[in-house]
Design a protein around this motif. Structure first.
Motif, mmCIF file in Angstrom:
data_model
loop_
_atom_site.group_PDB
_atom_site.id
_atom_site.type_symbol
_atom_site.label_atom_id
_atom_site.label_comp_id
_atom_site.label_asym_id
_atom_site.label_seq_id
_atom_site.Cartn_x
_atom_site.Cartn_y
_atom_site.Cartn_z
ATOM 1 N N UNK A 118 -21.013 51.212 28.720
ATOM 2 C CA UNK A 118 -20.338 51.313 27.412
ATOM 3 C C UNK A 118 -18.831 51.428 27.634
ATOM 4 N N UNK A 119 -18.052 50.873 26.706
ATOM 5 C CA UNK A 119 -16.586 50.921 26.849
ATOM 6 C C UNK A 119 -16.056 52.329 26.673
ATOM 7 N N UNK A 120 -16.719 53.097 25.829
ATOM 8 C CA UNK A 120 -16.339 54.494 25.622
ATOM 9 C C UNK A 120 -17.633 55.310 25.512
ATOM 10 N N UNK A 121 -17.532 56.633 25.624
ATOM 11 C CA UNK A 121 -18.761 57.438 25.651
ATOM 12 C C UNK A 121 -19.659 57.233 24.424
ATOM 13 N N UNK A 122 -20.949 57.119 24.702
ATOM 14 C CA UNK A 122 -21.935 56.960 23.625
ATOM 15 C C UNK A 122 -23.127 57.876 23.893
ATOM 16 N N UNK A 123 -23.903 58.108 22.826
ATOM 17 C CA UNK A 123 -25.232 58.680 23.048
ATOM 18 C C UNK A 123 -26.242 57.830 22.300
ATOM 19 N N UNK A 124 -27.483 57.944 22.704
ATOM 20 C CA UNK A 124 -28.543 57.170 22.066
ATOM 21 C C UNK A 124 -29.368 58.110 21.204
ATOM 22 N N UNK A 125 -29.613 57.706 19.972
ATOM 23 C CA UNK A 125 -30.521 58.501 19.142
ATOM 24 C C UNK A 125 -31.776 57.685 18.869
ATOM 25 N N UNK A 126 -32.901 58.338 19.040
ATOM 26 C CA UNK A 126 -34.199 57.706 18.795
ATOM 27 C C UNK A 126 -34.929 58.578 17.783
ATOM 28 N N UNK A 127 -35.103 58.060 16.580
ATOM 29 C CA UNK A 127 -35.870 58.772 15.549
ATOM 30 C C UNK A 127 -37.077 57.906 15.247
ATOM 31 N N UNK A 128 -38.171 58.158 15.941
ATOM 32 C CA UNK A 128 -39.314 57.245 15.961
ATOM 33 C C UNK A 128 -38.816 55.835 16.290
ATOM 34 N N UNK A 131 -33.596 53.275 16.386
ATOM 35 C CA UNK A 131 -32.851 53.537 17.621
ATOM 36 C C UNK A 131 -31.398 53.098 17.437
ATOM 37 N N UNK A 132 -30.469 53.993 17.701
ATOM 38 C CA UNK A 132 -29.051 53.681 17.493
ATOM 39 C C UNK A 132 -28.191 54.231 18.622
ATOM 40 N N UNK A 133 -27.142 53.476 18.943
ATOM 41 C CA UNK A 133 -26.106 53.978 19.844
ATOM 42 C C UNK A 133 -24.999 54.563 18.980
ATOM 43 N N UNK A 134 -24.521 55.748 19.357
ATOM 44 C CA UNK A 134 -23.501 56.407 18.544
ATOM 45 C C UNK A 134 -22.353 56.881 19.430
ATOM 46 N N UNK A 135 -21.152 56.984 18.871
ATOM 47 C CA UNK A 135 -20.028 57.433 19.673
ATOM 48 C C UNK A 135 -20.211 58.880 20.150
ATOM 49 N N UNK A 136 -19.758 59.129 21.369
ATOM 50 C CA UNK A 136 -19.950 60.472 21.941
ATOM 51 C C UNK A 136 -18.642 61.053 22.477
ATOM 52 N N UNK A 137 -17.522 60.567 21.982
ATOM 53 C CA UNK A 137 -16.238 61.120 22.455
ATOM 54 C C UNK A 137 -16.203 62.633 22.271
ATOM 55 N N UNK A 138 -16.755 63.099 21.139
ATOM 56 C CA UNK A 138 -16.695 64.530 20.826
ATOM 57 C C UNK A 138 -17.586 65.351 21.761
ATOM 58 N N UNK A 158 -35.617 68.071 17.521
ATOM 59 C CA UNK A 158 -35.440 67.006 18.514
ATOM 60 C C UNK A 158 -35.494 67.590 19.923
ATOM 61 N N UNK A 159 -35.525 66.702 20.875
ATOM 62 C CA UNK A 159 -35.403 67.072 22.279
ATOM 63 C C UNK A 159 -34.231 66.275 22.837
ATOM 64 N N UNK A 160 -33.431 66.938 23.672
ATOM 65 C CA UNK A 160 -32.179 66.325 24.133
ATOM 66 C C UNK A 160 -32.157 66.209 25.658
ATOM 67 N N UNK A 161 -31.788 65.029 26.107
ATOM 68 C CA UNK A 161 -31.533 64.774 27.536
ATOM 69 C C UNK A 161 -30.046 64.477 27.648
ATOM 70 N N UNK A 193 -25.767 57.768 35.188
ATOM 71 C CA UNK A 193 -25.690 57.881 33.720
ATOM 72 C C UNK A 193 -24.228 58.026 33.295
ATOM 73 N N UNK A 194 -23.470 58.848 34.046
ATOM 74 C CA UNK A 194 -22.046 59.023 33.738
ATOM 75 C C UNK A 194 -21.260 57.741 33.921
ATOM 76 N N UNK A 195 -21.630 56.962 34.947
ATOM 77 C CA UNK A 195 -20.897 55.715 35.221
ATOM 78 C C UNK A 195 -21.095 54.708 34.090
ATOM 79 N N UNK A 196 -22.131 54.904 33.307
ATOM 80 C CA UNK A 196 -22.402 54.006 32.183
ATOM 81 C C UNK A 196 -21.833 54.536 30.863
ATOM 82 N N UNK A 197 -21.109 55.666 30.956
ATOM 83 C CA UNK A 197 -20.543 56.302 29.756
ATOM 84 C C UNK A 197 -21.618 56.727 28.764
ATOM 85 N N UNK A 198 -22.789 57.040 29.293
ATOM 86 C CA UNK A 198 -23.895 57.476 28.438
ATOM 87 C C UNK A 198 -24.016 58.993 28.563
ATOM 88 N N UNK A 199 -23.757 59.709 27.486
ATOM 89 C CA UNK A 199 -23.732 61.171 27.531
ATOM 90 C C UNK A 199 -25.097 61.799 27.299
#
Lengths: 604, 73
Positions: A118-128, A131-138, A158-161, A193-199
């Motif tokens: 990812x170009x900037x930090x993101x997180x993935x949300x899965x609600x059944x 599925x969405x990628x969302x910004x994770x700068x914060x 939820x459960x968080x990884x 995971x960090x190298x992919x900007x996935x928080x």
């Protein structure tokens, strides 16, 4: 379509272009490689060139549930992370408990393949199914528990990884954390995971169960297995009462408890950091992962709050190996490992090797920047854990790359107690021959849970082998490694194997997925997975000499305690092991590959 | 003198360390009887750090370490 405990669906997330796709799982392939560890390795083999830079966009991060993750089986809630390890340059496969793996399965997916960056930090949300990628700068820069708290406030039940700053800073010892204190800890998977900007990955699921092929057979086996787990002394009493920490005294009494970076092997002060002392003075409660009847997790207190307590490995690594005989200090250091998302085995072992470099005058006082790396220093273990997690200062950033790179930089590679650049766990292989063979041949580098030979060599489980002898260790190690590959791929906890046998696992897998495994075919499936990992390593550039032990274990005898005078005789066991595996010079022969149906995987 | 080190649940009501006067022809079976520990509660029986059977005769100054079924990883 056939009903099985697989969802039959994988998520593919391309982080470079934010594309999210859901694809069908090849059920034949899934059954051949079972799930989790086996299936994840097969997909990684098929999709990446094993020679790539592990921290480049070309690496893939595969998070896979087991065949029975989420099913009504004891401890059936685990997931694995499979990727190319930045620590070892070989296969990484780290697994974790908690609730997250089961939640992903309940949401409808068997696993997730992350590719690109990812170009900037993101997180993935899965609600059944949503599925969405969302910004994770914060979230970037937040510790593991802070990240979890923020996401849980937004996503109910939820459960968080997630990764902590360790993964963000691409420490080669970074872990992936989930459900507070659970960790896919080893081989630096958090750095990928960090190298992919996935928080983080947050999962909500409406379901709380999954279908299986034969629910009646599953129910019957569940009753049998639960009875065995409750009645077994280890799973029914020992682990619930003391956790893994009970091993401190056992291993020390056999003179196999490494001290001061493996300079000694018997700790006069082991009682102070033992499971008995932990239970008597510091234990506030226990933690059970998903559907776990054992509850080996320890809960301790820090600043008025309950936090995860240390495992045996962590008590040893800070306590014996760094010489800090103080449980509150170890709890504090363990807390920072979890908060920063770094491996609580490799990190303290890297500190121990730095302490030896300092003790012998190779690291200067000035380089320690106000916190001397003195064996036994409470301040040092906590402070250097933080510096490693934050890659802070010149030495902190070097130590974040693990003990081998640290010791190489100072011209003393022999002070790194590692195999394939991954730090060894808490059992001196000089007094316990078979565990040394397992360390040397572990596909993911220094590790005890690829083939836990401590079970027969120390715990007399399922029978006692003479720990000082090399006879029969090759075949036992192979069987333990193969069965472990099966259990890891099913999504169950290895600790069930104290009570359950291969026949129980075959019954569970058959009921869940409709396979017709016998004990022999199940062990062969495990052997197939072990060989597939080895082919990955070969293609990644592994050499035969990488199946080795630190010279200290094969050339220097133990100097103290009940195992004084002993060395590991890997040179005797290794040829026997290769013969048992059908390998020549550390790699499978064509004949072995054909027998296991892997010949296509060995071609470039 | 024989030093007996007890661990985990075997400490309950017995303490951590029990010192016994050395006797000739004394083995693990008699030692467990003296300490009122049923054999089936013993999973690991070490003499001077090495696994031994209960039948092995003890020597003066031996250290015996006894564990119930416990494990981990």
């Amino acid at each position: 379509m056939e009903t099985t405990s697989y969802n039959g669906k994988l998520l593919r997330i391309n982080l470079t272009n934010s594309q999210i796709t859901s694809e069908s799982l090849n059920l034949d392939l899934a059954k051949k490689f079972i799930g989790a560890r086996g299936l994840g390795t097969k997909i990684l083999m098929d999709e990446i060139n094993p020679t790539i830079d592990p921290l480049s966009d070309d690496n893939k991060l595969i998070i896979m549930t087991g065949a029975l993750t989420g099913a009504a089986v004891p401890t059936g809630g685990r997931y694995v992370v499979v990727t190319k390890s930045p620590l070892t340059g070989m296969i990484a496969c780290s697994n974790s408990g908690g609730e997250w793996g089961a939640k992903l399965k309940y949401a409808g997916f068997d696993g997730i393949i992350f590719e690109g960056k990812a170009q900037s930090p993101v997180y993935l949300s899965i609600c059944d199914e949503k599925v969405e990628l969302k910004p994770a700068e914060a979230l970037w820069g937040k510790t593991s528990s802070e990240t979890e708290e923020i996401l849980k406030a937004e996503y109910e039940k939820s459960s968080v990884l997630n990764i902590g700053p360790g993964g963000e800073n691409k420490s080669l010892m970074a872990a992936i954390m989930n459900d507070a204190d659970r960790a896919a800890g080893r081989s630096g998977v958090g750095a990928v995971m960090g190298s992919k900007n996935l928080k983080a990955i947050v999962v909500q699921a409406s379901r709380n169960n999954i279908p299986v092929t034969d629910s009646e057979a599953m129910r019957k086996e569940m009753l049998i297995a639960m009875k065995k787990i409750k009645e077994d002394g280890v799973t029914g009493t020992g682990l619930p009462t003391y956790g893994t920490a009970v091993l401190v005294n056992i291993i020390n009494e056999t003179g196999s408890f490494p001290t001061d970076n493996w300079q000694g092997s018997y700790d006069e002060n082991a009682e102070i950091i033992s499971g008995e002392t932990l239970a008597e003075k510091y234990l506030k409660g226990t933690y059970h992962c998903h559907r776990c009847p054992i509850g080996c997790g320890r809960v301790v207190e820090r600043e008025g709050k309950n936090i995860g307590g240390p495992e045996y490995e962590t008590l040893w690594a800070y306590g014996g190996n760094c010489g800090v005989h103080d449980i509150p200090t170890i709890n504090e250091a363990n807390f920072w490992c979890n908060e920063l998302g770094i491996d609580s085995i490799s990190v303290p072992c890297t500190i121990a090797s730095a302490m030896e470099l300092y003790q012998k005058g190779y690291i200067s006082e000035e380089e320690c920047d106000g916190v001397p790396l003195t064996f036994g220093s409470k301040e040092a273990v906590v402070e250097w854990t933080k510096r490693i997690g934050l890659s802070q200062g010149k030495l902190g950033a070097l130590m974040a790359k693990g003990s081998q790179r640290l010791c190489d930089a100072y011209g003393h590679p022999e002070f790194s107690m590692s195999v394939k650049k991954q730090e060894l766990p808490a059992y001196d292989a000089r007094g316990i021959q078979g565990i040394g063979l397992n360390y040397a041949t572990s596909n993911r580098g220094g590790c005890h849970v690829r083939g836990y030979m401590i079970s027969p060599e120390i715990l007399a489980h399922p029978e006692l082998l003479d720990r000082t002898k090399t006879e029969d260790k090759a075949t036992w190690t192979k069987i333990f490694q193969d069965l472990t590959a099966v259990i890891d791929s099913m999504g169950m906890c290895l600790f069930t194997s104290f009570a359950l046998g291969a026949d129980d696992y075959a019954n569970f897998l058959n009921a869940g997925t409709g396979t017709t495994h016998t004990v022999d075919s199940l062990l062969e499936a495990g052997e197939r997975i072990y060989n597939l990992e080895r082919i990955f390593n070969k293609k990644a550039g592994m050499k035969a000499e990488d199946d080795s032990l630190p010279k200290r274990l094969t050339e220097d005898s133990i100097v103290d305690g009940p195992s004084q005078g002993q060395k590991n005789h890997l040179n005797i066991m290794l040829p026997e092991y290769y013969a048992a595996r059908g390998w020549v010079n550390a790699f499978p022969t064509e004949e072995t590959l054909i027998r296991l149906g892997l010949e296509e995987n060995d071609r470039s | 003198m024989i030093e007996v080190r007890l661990f985990a649940t075997l400490r309950e009501g017995r303490g951590k360390i029990v010192k016994l006067d050395f006797k000739t022809n004394f083995n693990g079976i008699q030692l467990l009887e003296d300490l009122k520990i049923p054999q089936e509660q013993v999973s690991i029986f070490l003499i001077n750090g090495h696994h031994q059977s209960f039948e092995k005769l003890l020597s003066d100054e031996d250290i015996v370490s006894i564990f119930p079924p416990v494990g981990g990883g």
